[in-house]
Scaffold this active site. Structure first.
Site, mmCIF file in Angstrom:
data_model
loop_
_atom_site.group_PDB
_atom_site.id
_atom_site.type_symbol
_atom_site.label_atom_id
_atom_site.label_comp_id
_atom_site.label_asym_id
_atom_site.label_seq_id
_atom_site.Cartn_x
_atom_site.Cartn_y
_atom_site.Cartn_z
ATOM 1 N N LYS A 139 52.849 9.045 -36.022
ATOM 2 C CA LYS A 139 53.075 9.727 -37.312
ATOM 3 C C LYS A 139 52.869 11.237 -37.135
ATOM 4 O O LYS A 139 53.693 12.035 -37.552
ATOM 5 C CB LYS A 139 52.082 9.200 -38.346
ATOM 6 C CG LYS A 139 51.951 10.052 -39.608
ATOM 7 C CD LYS A 139 51.014 9.461 -40.633
ATOM 8 C CE LYS A 139 49.602 9.870 -40.438
ATOM 9 N NZ LYS A 139 49.233 11.191 -40.921
ATOM 10 N N ASN A 140 51.770 11.605 -36.457
ATOM 11 C CA ASN A 140 51.410 13.026 -36.396
ATOM 12 C C ASN A 140 52.189 13.813 -35.359
ATOM 13 O O ASN A 140 51.959 15.010 -35.186
ATOM 14 C CB ASN A 140 49.894 13.168 -36.181
ATOM 15 C CG ASN A 140 49.132 12.728 -37.425
ATOM 16 O OD1 ASN A 140 49.715 12.510 -38.477
ATOM 17 N ND2 ASN A 140 47.828 12.546 -37.285
ATOM 18 N N CYS A 162 42.510 16.555 -50.188
ATOM 19 C CA CYS A 162 42.723 15.101 -50.213
ATOM 20 C C CYS A 162 41.335 14.468 -50.148
ATOM 21 O O CYS A 162 40.318 15.159 -50.142
ATOM 22 C CB CYS A 162 43.603 14.664 -49.046
ATOM 23 S SG CYS A 162 42.767 14.780 -47.480
ATOM 24 N N ARG A 188 40.847 20.829 -47.014
ATOM 25 C CA ARG A 188 42.049 20.986 -46.179
ATOM 26 C C ARG A 188 42.774 22.315 -46.405
ATOM 27 O O ARG A 188 43.943 22.364 -46.756
ATOM 28 C CB ARG A 188 43.016 19.820 -46.397
ATOM 29 C CG ARG A 188 42.412 18.439 -46.359
ATOM 30 C CD ARG A 188 41.937 17.993 -45.008
ATOM 31 N NE ARG A 188 42.990 17.840 -44.040
ATOM 32 C CZ ARG A 188 43.756 16.749 -43.907
ATOM 33 N NH1 ARG A 188 43.594 15.744 -44.717
ATOM 34 N NH2 ARG A 188 44.681 16.704 -42.970
ATOM 35 N N PRO A 189 42.096 23.456 -46.316
ATOM 36 C CA PRO A 189 42.781 24.738 -46.543
ATOM 37 C C PRO A 189 43.831 25.017 -45.471
ATOM 38 O O PRO A 189 43.828 24.388 -44.406
ATOM 39 C CB PRO A 189 41.646 25.750 -46.455
ATOM 40 C CG PRO A 189 40.586 25.087 -45.660
ATOM 41 C CD PRO A 189 40.699 23.619 -45.925
ATOM 42 N N ASP A 237 40.222 10.799 -36.392
ATOM 43 C CA ASP A 237 41.077 9.765 -36.987
ATOM 44 C C ASP A 237 40.703 8.362 -36.517
ATOM 45 O O ASP A 237 41.270 7.386 -36.995
ATOM 46 C CB ASP A 237 42.557 10.027 -36.661
ATOM 47 C CG ASP A 237 43.064 11.251 -37.380
ATOM 48 O OD1 ASP A 237 44.169 11.711 -37.065
ATOM 49 O OD2 ASP A 237 42.343 11.767 -38.242
ATOM 50 N N ARG A 281 51.004 4.760 -45.659
ATOM 51 C CA ARG A 281 51.389 6.141 -45.314
ATOM 52 C C ARG A 281 51.426 6.319 -43.806
ATOM 53 O O ARG A 281 52.216 7.100 -43.283
ATOM 54 C CB ARG A 281 50.364 7.130 -45.893
ATOM 55 C CG ARG A 281 50.369 7.212 -47.390
ATOM 56 C CD ARG A 281 49.545 8.373 -47.842
ATOM 57 N NE ARG A 281 49.923 9.583 -47.117
ATOM 58 C CZ ARG A 281 49.330 10.761 -47.289
ATOM 59 N NH1 ARG A 281 48.344 10.867 -48.139
ATOM 60 N NH2 ARG A 281 49.716 11.827 -46.632
HETATM 61 C C1 EPZ Z 1 45.829 16.967 -38.479
HETATM 62 O O1 EPZ Z 1 45.490 17.440 -39.768
HETATM 63 C C2 EPZ Z 1 46.204 15.509 -38.652
HETATM 64 N N1 EPZ Z 1 47.381 15.421 -39.518
HETATM 65 C C3 EPZ Z 1 45.035 14.733 -39.238
HETATM 66 O O2 EPZ Z 1 45.418 13.369 -39.294
HETATM 67 C C4 EPZ Z 1 43.849 14.866 -38.292
HETATM 68 O O3 EPZ Z 1 42.737 14.209 -38.854
HETATM 69 C C5 EPZ Z 1 43.520 16.358 -38.088
HETATM 70 O O4 EPZ Z 1 44.690 17.047 -37.601
HETATM 71 C C6 EPZ Z 1 42.398 16.566 -37.084
HETATM 72 O O5 EPZ Z 1 42.737 15.994 -35.860
HETATM 73 C C7 EPZ Z 1 48.599 15.712 -38.995
HETATM 74 O O6 EPZ Z 1 48.737 16.044 -37.830
HETATM 75 C C8 EPZ Z 1 49.776 15.568 -39.927
HETATM 76 P P1 EPZ Z 1 43.270 20.564 -38.859
HETATM 77 P P2 EPZ Z 1 45.302 19.020 -40.013
HETATM 78 O O7 EPZ Z 1 44.060 21.718 -39.368
HETATM 79 O O8 EPZ Z 1 46.171 19.776 -39.091
HETATM 80 C C9 EPZ Z 1 40.010 23.219 -41.068
HETATM 81 C C10 EPZ Z 1 45.606 11.269 -40.243
HETATM 82 O O9 EPZ Z 1 44.740 10.446 -40.584
HETATM 83 N N2 EPZ Z 1 41.133 24.145 -41.345
HETATM 84 O O10 EPZ Z 1 43.232 20.315 -37.385
HETATM 85 O O11 EPZ Z 1 45.407 19.254 -41.470
HETATM 86 C C11 EPZ Z 1 40.178 21.872 -41.764
HETATM 87 O O12 EPZ Z 1 39.655 21.937 -43.079
HETATM 88 C C12 EPZ Z 1 45.443 12.728 -40.574
HETATM 89 O O13 EPZ Z 1 46.657 10.978 -39.588
HETATM 90 C C13 EPZ Z 1 40.878 25.328 -42.059
HETATM 91 O O14 EPZ Z 1 39.745 25.596 -42.488
HETATM 92 O O15 EPZ Z 1 43.796 19.236 -39.564
HETATM 93 C C14 EPZ Z 1 39.392 20.940 -40.870
HETATM 94 O O16 EPZ Z 1 38.017 21.036 -41.212
HETATM 95 C C15 EPZ Z 1 44.218 12.961 -41.408
HETATM 96 N N3 EPZ Z 1 41.911 26.185 -42.304
HETATM 97 C C16 EPZ Z 1 39.604 21.525 -39.475
HETATM 98 O O17 EPZ Z 1 40.029 22.884 -39.681
HETATM 99 C C17 EPZ Z 1 43.190 25.938 -41.855
HETATM 100 O O18 EPZ Z 1 44.084 26.774 -42.095
HETATM 101 C C18 EPZ Z 1 40.663 20.810 -38.639
HETATM 102 O O19 EPZ Z 1 41.792 20.665 -39.470
HETATM 103 C C19 EPZ Z 1 43.421 24.741 -41.134
HETATM 104 C C20 EPZ Z 1 42.382 23.876 -40.878
#
Ligand code: EPZ
Length: 423
Positions: A22-23, A117, A122-123, A311, A403
Site C-alpha cells: 500500500k505504502n 487521524c 500527522r502534520p 506499523d 483501507r
Molecule cells: C508513513 O506515514 C506511512 N504512510 C505510515 O503508514 C507509517 O506509519 C509512517 O510513514 C511511519 O513509518 C504512508 O506511507 C502512506 P512520517 P507518514 O511522515 O509519512 C512527524 C500505515 O499504517 N512529521 O514518516 O505520514 C509525524 O507526526 C500508515 O500504513 C512531522 O512532524 O509518516 C510522525 O511523528 C500509518 N511533520 C513522524 O514525523 C511532517 O511534515 C513520522 O511521520 C511529517 C512528519
C-alpha cells in the site's frame, strides 16, 4: 458497517500470496502525474486507499484504467485540475503526496491539509518547508495548502534540504518534486523505507536521475521532463509481517509467497528471539510456530527503517499478550498509537500503558468478545488476538482494515482460520 466474526483456537497452515505494498502504490500513483506519457503499474493491491487515490487523480482529469489483474494504467496528459479536495483528502492523508508532483509539473497545486487521524496529529510542515526551500510560494488558508511558483519562474530550484525528523511521505513528496527541478537537490535525513526505494526505482525507469535511495542522503539531478514507463509494486512488508505474527500466535506453518526477508530484518529477529522459525523459501518466507503460549514475549522500540516498524507494533503486541513473560514496548514515532490496547484488554490481555511505553503481562488466556477497530494496524492486531481467543470474537468497524489489507479474511480462511465477514 461490516464486521468480522472469528472463532479462535485454530492453527494456520498452507500458503498465502502477499500483495503489493500500500505504502509504495500510493506514492507511485502520484508519481505518474509527473509525466504526460502513459504509466503502467503492476501488482497494485486492491485496497480502499488505492481506490481513493484513483478517485483523486481521476478528479484531476487523469485517465485511469484498472484491470482486475492488479495492473493500473495512468495517462496524466489530460490533467486539468491540479487539486486535491477536502472530501477526498479527509479520508486518506496520503493524498498529500499529490502536492510535490503537481507543483513540479504544473507550477501550482491546491491540496487540502490532511486532517489528523487516530494515531496522531500527522502534520505536514516538513513537506511545506522542503518545497519552499525549492522556491515554491506556499500559503495555508481555509484548510488548503496553496502552492505556486514565483512570478516568471517555470521550474522549482534544486536545494539542499534537511528535514527536522525522518518523514516517509515527506521524503517522497520532496524527491518527486525534485525530479523536475532545475539543478541538484540533496535530501538529508531522508527516509530509508523500502517503499521509498521502490518509488525511486519507478522514477528512474521514467528517466529521473536519483542516487542514494535506501540511505539517509538522496541526491536528485533535475531533468526537463520524465517519460512513461512500467513498474511492479514491491511486496507489502507490513502485510507479510502481519501474517508472520498471526501464524506465530496461532501456531502452525505457512509459506508467505513474494514476502521479502530483507525488508523485515527487525521483525524477523524479534520473532526468532520469541521462538518462531522464519526463513526465506521459494521466493517468499516460510514461518513455523508452536503457538503463542510456547513463545517468549519480546520487548522492542519502534524506530525508522531499518529499525522495528511502527506499523508492526500493534500486531506484535497481540502476540506478546499470549506469549510467556513480560515485555516492554516503546512507540517512538506516533504520539497515540496504543488505541488497540483497550480493545485487547476486553479480550483478556494484561497491558499497562504509560505515555509512549506499554508493558504486556504475557500468557493471558484470551476469550472472545466484541471489539472495535480504530485504525488500520490496530484492526490487524485485534484480528490476530481473535484468532487465538477462545470462542467468538467480533471485530467491528473493519473499514479501517479494508483501507490497508487486500481481502485479509479470505487469505486467513485460506490458511484454515474460522473467519467470516458479516455485512
Ligand atoms: C508513513 O506515514 C506511512 N504512510 C505510515 O503508514 C507509517 O506509519 C509512517 O510513514 C511511519 O513509518 C504512508 O506511507 C502512506 P512520517 P507518514 O511522515 O509519512 C512527524 C500505515 O499504517 N512529521 O514518516 O505520514 C509525524 O507526526 C500508515 O500504513 C512531522 O512532524 O509518516 C510522525 O511523528 C500509518 N511533520 C513522524 O514525523 C511532517 O511534515 C513520522 O511521520 C511529517 C512528519
Amino acid at each position: 458497517m461490516d464486521k468480522l466474526l472469528i472463532r479462535g483456537g485454530r492453527s494456520l497452515q498452507g500458503q498465502v500470496d502477499i500483495s503489493g505494498a500500500k505504502n509504495a502504490a500510493l506514492p507511485e500513483l502520484c508519481a505518474a502525474l509527473l509525466t504526460a506519457d502513459p504509466v503502467e503499474l503492476h501488482n497494485v493491491p486492491r485496497l480502499q486507499d488505492v481506490s481513493t487515490m484513483l478517485k483523486l487523480i481521476r478528479n484531476m482529469g487523469v485517465a485511469v484504467q484498472q484491470g482486475d489483474d492488479g495492473c493500473v494504467r495512468i495517462d496524466a496528459s489530460g490533467l486539468s485540475t491540479p487539486e486535491a479536495p477536502y472530501e477526498l483528502v479527509k479520508t486518506m492523508r496520503a493524498s498529500v503526496l499529490a502536492l510535490g508532483p503537481l507543483l513540479a509539473r504544473f507550477g501550482e497545486a491546491t491540496v487540502s491539509l490532511p486532517g489528523g487521524c487516530a494515531i496522531g496529529s500527522r502534520p505536514v510542515d516538513q513537506h511545506i518547508k522542503g518545497l519552499q526551500a525549492m522556491g515554491a510560494e506556499i500559503v495555508v488558508e481555509h484548510g488548503y495548502i496553496i502552492a505556486r511558483l514565483p512570478q516568471g519562474r517555470t521550474r522549482l530550484q534544486g536545494a539542499r534540504i534537511t528535514t527536522d525528523m525522518v518523514t516517509v511521505t515527506g521524503t517522497e513528496n520532496l524527491l518527486m518534486a525534485a525530479t523536475l527541478a532545475e539543478g541538484e537537490t540533496v535530501l538529508e535525513n531522508a527516509a530509508q523505507e523500502p517503499e521509498v526505494t521502490d518509488l525511486v526505482e519507478m522514477l528512474i525507469a521514467m528517466g529521473a536521475q536519483i542516487e542514494g535511495q535506501g540511505t539517509s542522503r538522496i541526491r536528485i539531478q533535475g531533468v526537463d521532463r520524465l517519460h512513461g514507463g512500467t513498474h511492479t509494486v514491491v511486496a507489502d512488508r507490513i502485510e507479510a509481517g502481519t501474517f508472520l505474527c498471526a501464524v506465530a500466535a496461532t501456531g502452525g506453518e505457512a509459506l508467505l509467497r513474494h514476502a521479502r526477508a530483507d525488508h523485515l530484518d527487525a521483525v524477523i529477529e524479534k520473532l526468532r528471539d520469541a521462538g518462531v522459525q522464519v526463513e526465506a523459501a521459494q521466493g517468499g518466507l516460510r514461518v513455523r510456530s508452536p503457538g503463542g503460549a510456547q513463545l517468549r514475549a519480546q520487548g522492542f522500540r519502534t524506530t525508522e527503517y531499518p529499525g522495528f516498524p511502527t506499523d508492526m507494533q500493534a500486531q506484535f503486541m497481540a502476540l506478546n499478550t499470549v506469549a510467556q513473560g513480560t515485555a516492554t514496548v516503546t512507540e517512538t514515532i506516533f504520539e497515540n498509537r496504543y488505541m488497540h490496547v483497550n480493545e485487547l484488554l476486553r479480550l483478556g490481555a494484561r497491558i499497562q500503558v504509560d505515555g509512549r511505553v506499554a508493558v504486556t503481562e504475557g500468557a493471558a488466556r484470551l476469550s472472545g468478545a466484541t471489539v472495535m477497530a480504530t485504525d488500520l494496524r490496530a484492526s490487524a492486531s485485534l484480528v490476530i488476538a481473535g484468532l487465538v481467543a477462545e470462542g467468538e470474537t467480533v471485530v467491528d468497524r473493519i473499514y479501517h482494515l479494508d483501507r490497508g489489507y487486500d481481502c485479509m479474511e479470505a487469505k486467513l480462511r485460506g490458511l484454515g482460520a474460522d473467519i467470516e465477514r458479516i455485512r
